[in-house]
Design a protein around this motif. Structure first.
Motif: not given
Length: 251
Positions: A24-26, A101-104, A215-218
């Motif tokens: 997601s970061i790119a 992670d793209g949430q924002h 990704g996966v939440s901690s």
């Protein structure tokens, strides 16, 4: 603000902490860079690789951003502390925390910048729960968030609806404080007490968030109770520490 006197630029650093966010970061960096901001806003993106075990670092290096590559895993608090120290050292006027992670959504950035640009707040927190639009998180996380809202109200008399939100902006006054100390493991709810006892102006604004895009939440349902207990202890530790420091100052 510490603006460039020659052209009145407001220097803003978007800090994106990342641990295994290669999926997601790119896209997150590209979306921030594609936003149209006022000419007086000078925006830089700083991605922080928190010792990822996937290809996050390689993706950052190929993206249009500054980046830090931490030699050991520091967790979200340590990664953000590194970013805030960078922002303070290089004299940015505003620092923004934004998830990798793209949430924002990048188009929501101006909502959390505007109160600081208008000198209405020192800390701005983007909240999912004011207008209740967009992704609202899991049931267990909402239970925890409501609990932290009550705890913050009890300790510092401030109501924050979304105390775990990692979408927030700090002005230069706040950066001077977090440059010296910032909670390390679960900083978002813990730092609200720090800000309240530091007499900072905190403002919460409604934003629309998405589900994580990779990704996966901690924090999952199985760890929710552990999370609440541990963060409660962290909040109480900061509260006692700062109250004791204040009492020593005036005695």
């Amino acid at each position: 603000m510490t603006n460039d006197k020659s052209n009145n630029l407001v220097r803003i650093l978007i800090i994106i902490p990342c641990y295994n966010e290669e999926d997601s970061i790119a896209a997150v960096i590209q979306q921030v860079n594609s936003q149209k901001f006022a000419d007086r806003l000078d925006i830089d993106v700083l991605a922080i690789n928190d010792c990822s075990t996937d290809n996050t670092l390689e993706v950052m290096q190929q993206s249009n951003c500054k980046y830090l590559n931490l030699p050991i895993n520091l967790g979200i608090g340590g990664a953000m502390h590194a970013g805030y120290k960078y922002a303070f050292q290089y004299k940015y006027d505003i620092a923004v925390q934004m998830d990798g992670d793209g949430q924002h959504p990048a188009q929501e950035l101006y909502k959390i910048l505007q109160p600081i640009l208008n000198n209405e707040a020192d800390v701005v927190i983007g909240s999912r729960f004011i207008t209740k639009q967009g992704f609202q998180s899991s049931l267990m996380r909402r239970v925890g968030i409501n609990y932290f809202r009550w705890l913050n109200q009890l300790l510092i008399g401030i109501t924050i609806h979304d105390s775990t939100s990692g979408f927030r902006a700090f002005n230069r006054k706040t950066l001077q404080i977090v440059d010296k100390y910032y909670p390390d493991e679960y900083p978002e709810p813990e730092s609200i007490v720090q800000f309240g006892l530091s007499a900072l102006r905190i403002k919460e604004v409604p934003v629309t968030m998405k589900e994580r895009q990779g990704g996966v939440s901690s924090i999952n349902n199985g760890r929710a109770i552990y999370y609440m207990v541990k963060v409660t202890l962290g909040i109480l530790f900061i509260y006692i520490r700062l109250i004791s420091k204040r009492n020593r100052k005036y005695n």
